[in-house]
Design a protein around this motif. Structure first.
Motif, PDB file in Angstrom:
ATOM      1  N   GLU A 183       0.816  -1.212  -0.056  1.00 26.05           N
ATOM      2  CA  GLU A 183      -0.042   0.029   0.051  1.00 26.05           C
ATOM      3  C   GLU A 183       0.595   1.212  -0.066  1.00 26.05           C
ATOM      4  N   ILE A 184       2.174   1.181   0.424  1.00 22.72           N
ATOM      5  CA  ILE A 184       2.960   2.400   0.417  1.00 22.72           C
ATOM      6  C   ILE A 184       3.070   2.945  -0.988  1.00 22.72           C
ATOM      7  N   GLN A 185       3.032   1.993  -1.955  1.00 22.46           N
ATOM      8  CA  GLN A 185       3.238   2.215  -3.312  1.00 22.46           C
ATOM      9  C   GLN A 185       2.235   3.405  -3.862  1.00 22.46           C
ATOM     10  N   LEU A 186       0.888   3.423  -3.265  1.00 16.64           N
ATOM     11  CA  LEU A 186      -0.132   4.614  -3.247  1.00 16.64           C
ATOM     12  C   LEU A 186       0.125   5.799  -2.910  1.00 16.64           C
ATOM     13  N   ARG A 187       1.117   5.837  -1.879  1.00 18.28           N
ATOM     14  CA  ARG A 187       1.618   7.186  -1.457  1.00 18.28           C
ATOM     15  C   ARG A 187       2.281   8.163  -2.327  1.00 18.28           C
ATOM     16  N   PHE A 188       2.839   7.512  -3.086  1.00 20.41           N
ATOM     17  CA  PHE A 188       3.823   8.039  -3.998  1.00 20.41           C
ATOM     18  C   PHE A 188       2.895   8.595  -5.312  1.00 20.41           C
ATOM     19  N   PRO A 189       3.434   9.823  -5.855  1.00 21.79           N
ATOM     20  CA  PRO A 189       2.799  10.502  -6.864  1.00 21.79           C
ATOM     21  C   PRO A 189       3.069   9.724  -8.174  1.00 21.79           C
ATOM     22  N   GLN A 190       1.916   9.556  -8.838  1.00 18.75           N
ATOM     23  CA  GLN A 190       1.628   8.679 -10.388  1.00 18.75           C
ATOM     24  C   GLN A 190       2.261   9.436 -11.482  1.00 18.75           C
ATOM     25  N   VAL A 191       3.407   9.843 -11.139  1.00 21.64           N
ATOM     26  CA  VAL A 191       4.199  10.700 -12.325  1.00 21.64           C
ATOM     27  C   VAL A 191       5.521  10.155 -12.945  1.00 21.64           C
ATOM     28  N   SER A 192       5.839  10.593 -13.982  1.00 20.72           N
ATOM     29  CA  SER A 192       6.827   9.716 -14.813  1.00 20.72           C
ATOM     30  C   SER A 192       8.039  10.199 -14.321  1.00 20.72           C
ATOM     31  N   LYS A 193       8.247  10.933 -13.482  1.00 15.53           N
ATOM     32  CA  LYS A 193       9.652  11.664 -13.008  1.00 15.53           C
ATOM     33  C   LYS A 193       9.360  12.209 -11.407  1.00 15.53           C
ATOM     34  N   ASN A 194      10.238  11.483 -10.762  1.00 18.78           N
ATOM     35  CA  ASN A 194      10.169  11.892  -9.128  1.00 18.78           C
ATOM     36  C   ASN A 194      11.634  11.851  -8.523  1.00 18.78           C
ATOM     37  N   SER A 195      12.059  13.028  -7.983  1.00 20.36           N
ATOM     38  CA  SER A 195      13.320  12.765  -7.230  1.00 20.36           C
ATOM     39  C   SER A 195      13.112  13.172  -5.770  1.00 20.36           C
ATOM     40  N   CYS A 196      12.011  13.163  -5.151  1.00 21.91           N
ATOM     41  CA  CYS A 196      11.893  13.405  -3.987  1.00 21.91           C
ATOM     42  C   CYS A 196      11.960  12.215  -3.068  1.00 21.91           C
ATOM     43  N   GLY A 197      12.521  12.235  -1.972  1.00 22.79           N
ATOM     44  CA  GLY A 197      12.835  11.183  -0.993  1.00 22.79           C
ATOM     45  C   GLY A 197      13.405  10.059  -1.524  1.00 22.79           C
ATOM     46  N   TYR A 198      13.404   8.746  -0.725  1.00 23.98           N
ATOM     47  CA  TYR A 198      13.938   7.555  -1.264  1.00 23.98           C
ATOM     48  C   TYR A 198      12.761   6.732  -2.064  1.00 23.98           C
TER      49      TYR A 198
END
Length: 480
Positions: A183-198
């Protein structure tokens, strides 16, 4: 005292001139280190880390200093990784030391008809270690992916001095995998690029563990070397330059353009266009760069049918294509030409990413902020990835509003499902907002990961995981 002891492990420098040079990067921050070390090999790094851990001294790795958010700045030991510069090229991949310059790598790959997909606008001047540490992308990541999509293997030195290779190492892999819940996956923005956090959202199995180092900014380990995928150089390209009356008109068309399968879709606004020294009959308010590197005849017809913009150039000549891409890659330099001596360029909000369908909404957010705070805004970036580089221009007397504007902007970006940084990373500019991006549960996992890799918190402290506010601390108005 510790400087003399450290001299046994590596070539070091602690004179004021050297320390001043390494107190800055390409950001607007200044943080003077105690000493700068130039490790010659893996052994030097191990010895320095053991010494630093024993004496509780921070260690920050540095590539070429091209980062825009202060990720490579620290007040303890700076490790300049320049001497880790070996390259080995294999079929469909290469292995490189963290200090290898991308320009040096590009030449080796070109001899073999290959290239590395991610291509930051700083081009030949960034290092492989820096690219991995920030999850670098660039214009052609639209088709070829960011570093996280291309990293096969990475070797790092942990703060204890132990050297591990991911995803091969099993001990720490088991511990990290236990922390991850579906369920952690769902907390991440569903964008094609992301350099925030681990980027734990990219870890689906043990074979993905190398991805946890991507974008970690040297907070989990010192990158010694990396193995990355390469691609065959395209035989031909077609670059179409489209002019639009408004930015909204341009970005509204991007979702349909993406259906054609372009290799890059980039945008620059009128503030940059006016500085372009190319023959354009009337300087438009916005230019869209759309490149294809396959099915050129078909795509030439398709883009002509699809676009509502004015086609001002269709270029197939490689040399001329490079000239036009240099305009896009110099967008930040052109932005600086639009600033008077009484103005400053606000840091921190320059790298937001949303799904491409939300780009008109993001432009509305920018417009409302500009109106509310009476600022002008320069916009350019990777429209195909929904990643806009937003450069607000403030009066020098209004620098106290920097954090307020950033906080308000980030809340809006997050509310529309976006990431506060697509490719530049967190650094000093955004680390205090990582918890805001993900919430307490995901952030608590980040803290556990940090402790597992770096229990003494000596590796680039206060980047990504921090209790401090760093957006304006160590910010130099003279560098804005």
């Amino acid at each position: 005292m510790f400087v003399r002891q450290l001299n046994h492990y590596s070539k070091i420098a602690w004179d004021d001139q050297t320390r001043d040079f390494y107190s800055v990067d390409s950001s607007s921050y200044i943080l003077k280190p105690a000493v700068v070390a130039f490790p010659r090999n893996e052994r030097d790094i191990i010895m320095i880390l053991r010494y630093a851990t024993k004496n509780k001294i921070s260690v920050t790795a540095r590539g070429a200093g091209t980062g825009l958010v202060g990720s490579a700045l620290g007040k303890g030991i700076i490790l300049d990784m320049m001497h880790l510069n070996k390259i080995k090229v294999g079929p469909g991949y290469f292995e490189a030391g963290s200090g290898v310059l991308k320009g040096q790598l590009d030449k080796e790959l070109e001899k073999r008809g290959r290239f590395l997909g991610p291509d930051p606008s700083v081009g030949p001047f960034c290092t492989i270690g820096g690219m991995v540490a920030t999850n670098a992308s660039g214009s052609h990541s639209l088709k070829y992916g960011s570093i996280i999509d291309n990293l096969i293997q990475v070797t790092i030195a942990r703060s204890s001095g132990s050297v591990i290779t991911l995803p091969n190492e099993s001990g720490i892999s088991r511990k990290i995998l236990k922390l991850l819940k579906p369920e952690i996956q769902l907390r991440f923005p569903q964008v094609s690029k992301n350099s925030c956090g681990y980027r734990i959202d990219k870890i689906k199995a043990k074979s993905d563990l190398q991805k946890i180092i991507v974008g970690s900014e040297g907070t989990l380990g010192i990158i010694i070397s990396a193995k990355l995928r390469t691609f065959r150089l395209p035989k031909e390209k077609l670059l179409t330059i489209l002019a639009y009356k408004t930015m909204k008109n341009a970005v509204s068309e991007v979702p349909e353009i993406l259906k054609l399968g372009p290799s890059a879709v980039e945008i620059i606004d009128r503030n940059i266009v006016k500085h372009v020294n190319m023959r354009i009959s009337r300087k438009p308010n916005c230019l869209l760069f759309v490149e294809f590197d396959e099915n050129l005849t078909e795509n030439k017809k398709n883009i002509q049918k699809l676009t509502s913009g004015k086609i001002i150039k269709m270029i197939a000549d490689e040399g001329k294509i490079k000239q036009w891409w240099s305009i896009r890659n110099l967008a930040l330099s052109y932005s600086l030409k639009s600033i008077s001596k009484e103005e400053i360029m606000l840091p921190a909000i320059e790298d937001a990413t949303v799904v491409v369908e939300k780009l008109p909404v993001l432009l509305n957010v920018i417009s409302k902020l500009a109106s509310k705070y009476k600022i002008k805004v320069i916009v350019y970036g990777h429209a195909g990835n929904g990643n806009l580089h937003i450069r607000p221009i403030l009066k020098r007397g209004n620098s106290h509003t920097i954090k307020k504007i950033a906080s308000e902007f980030f809340l809006k970006v997050i509310s529309i499902g976006g990431s506060i940084t697509g490719e530049h990373g967190d650094g000093l500019a955004r680390s205090e907002f990582v918890k805001l991006q993900y919430g307490s549960e995901v952030y608590s996992i980040f803290k556990k990961i940090k402790k597992e890799f770096d229990p003494k918190n000596i590796l680039n402290p206060d980047k990504i995981v921090t209790r401090k506010t760093t957006i304006t601390k160590n910010l130099s108005l003279s560098r804005l």
